[in-house]
Design an enzyme around this catalytic site. Structure first.
Site, PDB file in Angstrom:
ATOM      1  N   SER A   8      -2.600  -7.776   2.547  1.00 38.28           N
ATOM      2  CA  SER A   8      -3.076  -7.692   3.932  1.00 38.28           C
ATOM      3  C   SER A   8      -3.453  -9.068   4.468  1.00 38.28           C
ATOM      4  O   SER A   8      -3.219  -9.363   5.636  1.00 38.28           O
ATOM      5  CB  SER A   8      -4.279  -6.744   4.028  1.00 38.28           C
ATOM      6  OG  SER A   8      -3.877  -5.420   3.772  1.00 38.28           O
TER       7      SER A   8
ATOM      8  N   ARG B 162      -1.044  -6.113  -8.209  1.00 33.60           N
ATOM      9  CA  ARG B 162       0.087  -6.991  -7.900  1.00 33.60           C
ATOM     10  C   ARG B 162       0.287  -8.066  -8.947  1.00 33.60           C
ATOM     11  O   ARG B 162       1.392  -8.538  -9.151  1.00 33.60           O
ATOM     12  CB  ARG B 162      -0.134  -7.677  -6.547  1.00 33.60           C
ATOM     13  CG  ARG B 162      -0.173  -6.763  -5.364  1.00 33.60           C
ATOM     14  CD  ARG B 162      -0.631  -7.495  -4.152  1.00 33.60           C
ATOM     15  NE  ARG B 162      -1.980  -8.017  -4.403  1.00 33.60           N
ATOM     16  CZ  ARG B 162      -2.809  -8.452  -3.491  1.00 33.60           C
ATOM     17  NH1 ARG B 162      -2.446  -8.478  -2.246  1.00 33.60           N
ATOM     18  NH2 ARG B 162      -4.006  -8.867  -3.801  1.00 33.60           N
TER      19      ARG B 162
ATOM     20  N   HIS C 132       0.843  -1.201   0.000  1.00 33.21           N
ATOM     21  CA  HIS C 132       0.000   0.000   0.000  1.00 33.21           C
ATOM     22  C   HIS C 132       0.882   1.257   0.000  1.00 33.21           C
ATOM     23  O   HIS C 132       0.630   2.197  -0.754  1.00 33.21           O
ATOM     24  CB  HIS C 132      -0.890   0.058   1.250  1.00 33.21           C
ATOM     25  CG  HIS C 132      -1.961  -0.966   1.314  1.00 33.21           C
ATOM     26  ND1 HIS C 132      -2.083  -1.835   2.381  1.00 33.21           N
ATOM     27  CD2 HIS C 132      -2.976  -1.267   0.472  1.00 33.21           C
ATOM     28  CE1 HIS C 132      -3.128  -2.609   2.191  1.00 33.21           C
ATOM     29  NE2 HIS C 132      -3.691  -2.297   1.034  1.00 33.21           N
TER      30      HIS C 132
ATOM     31  N   LYS D 216     -18.085  -7.501   7.313  1.00 30.79           N
ATOM     32  CA  LYS D 216     -16.716  -8.034   7.233  1.00 30.79           C
ATOM     33  C   LYS D 216     -16.085  -8.092   8.625  1.00 30.79           C
ATOM     34  O   LYS D 216     -16.257  -7.186   9.431  1.00 30.79           O
ATOM     35  CB  LYS D 216     -15.891  -7.142   6.303  1.00 30.79           C
ATOM     36  CG  LYS D 216     -14.576  -7.742   5.879  1.00 30.79           C
ATOM     37  CD  LYS D 216     -13.931  -6.909   4.780  1.00 30.79           C
ATOM     38  CE  LYS D 216     -12.571  -7.460   4.444  1.00 30.79           C
ATOM     39  NZ  LYS D 216     -11.877  -6.655   3.441  1.00 30.79           N
TER      40      LYS D 216
END
Length: 152
Positions: A127, A90, A17, A41
């Protein structure tokens, strides 16, 4: 003013990030790090912790604002008068996922998504990987900025 929103859960913020954020600063006059709030979540870190990690990591950067939001990212961008969404890629799977979201966002509102490829030395960091390392008592500190520290 060129304003962009970099949305994410940042659970936690990673060096991947940070890479995208610092490079995004060269493109935009203001970058809003927008922590999305999703009640369904389960997060490892509280909203307050995630916000604090970002604030500490970018405390010396006046072009960065840290905010939270709920709902559609495009609605938040409109509210914040941001013309761009910044996203990091990514790998090819990220591209396919993000491409569909970018097309949808452009259909809903007049907003452009700007993609930056993560630097090669950071493209493996996510993450979810960091959370797994933390859960298994591994050394996560090499994957996150110094501000991210787990209380033991």
């Amino acid at each position: 003013m060129k304003r962009a929103v970099f949305p994410g859960s940042f659970d936690p913020v990673t060096l991947g990030h940070v890479d995208i954020i610092l490079r995004g600063l060269t493109l935009f006059d203001e970058l809003i790090l927008a922590i999305g709030v999703n009640a369904t979540k389960k997060y490892m870190f509280s909203l307050e912790e995630r916000k604090a990690f970002l604030k500490e990591s970018f405390k010396d950067e006046p072009k960065i604002k840290i905010e939270t939001y709920q709902g559609l990212t495009v609605d938040y961008c409109k509210k914040m008068d941001a013309e761009f969404i910044l996203r990091g890629l990514r790998n090819p799977a990220d591209f396919e996922f993000e491409k569909a979201i970018a097309h949808t966002n452009r259909k809903l509102e007049k907003i452009e998504t700007v993609f930056l490829l993560t630097s090669s030395g950071k493209s493996y960091i996510s993450s979810s990987i960091v959370r797994d390392v933390i859960r298994n008592n591994g050394d996560y500190t090499q994957l996150v900025p110094d501000a991210v520290r787990v209380k033991k």
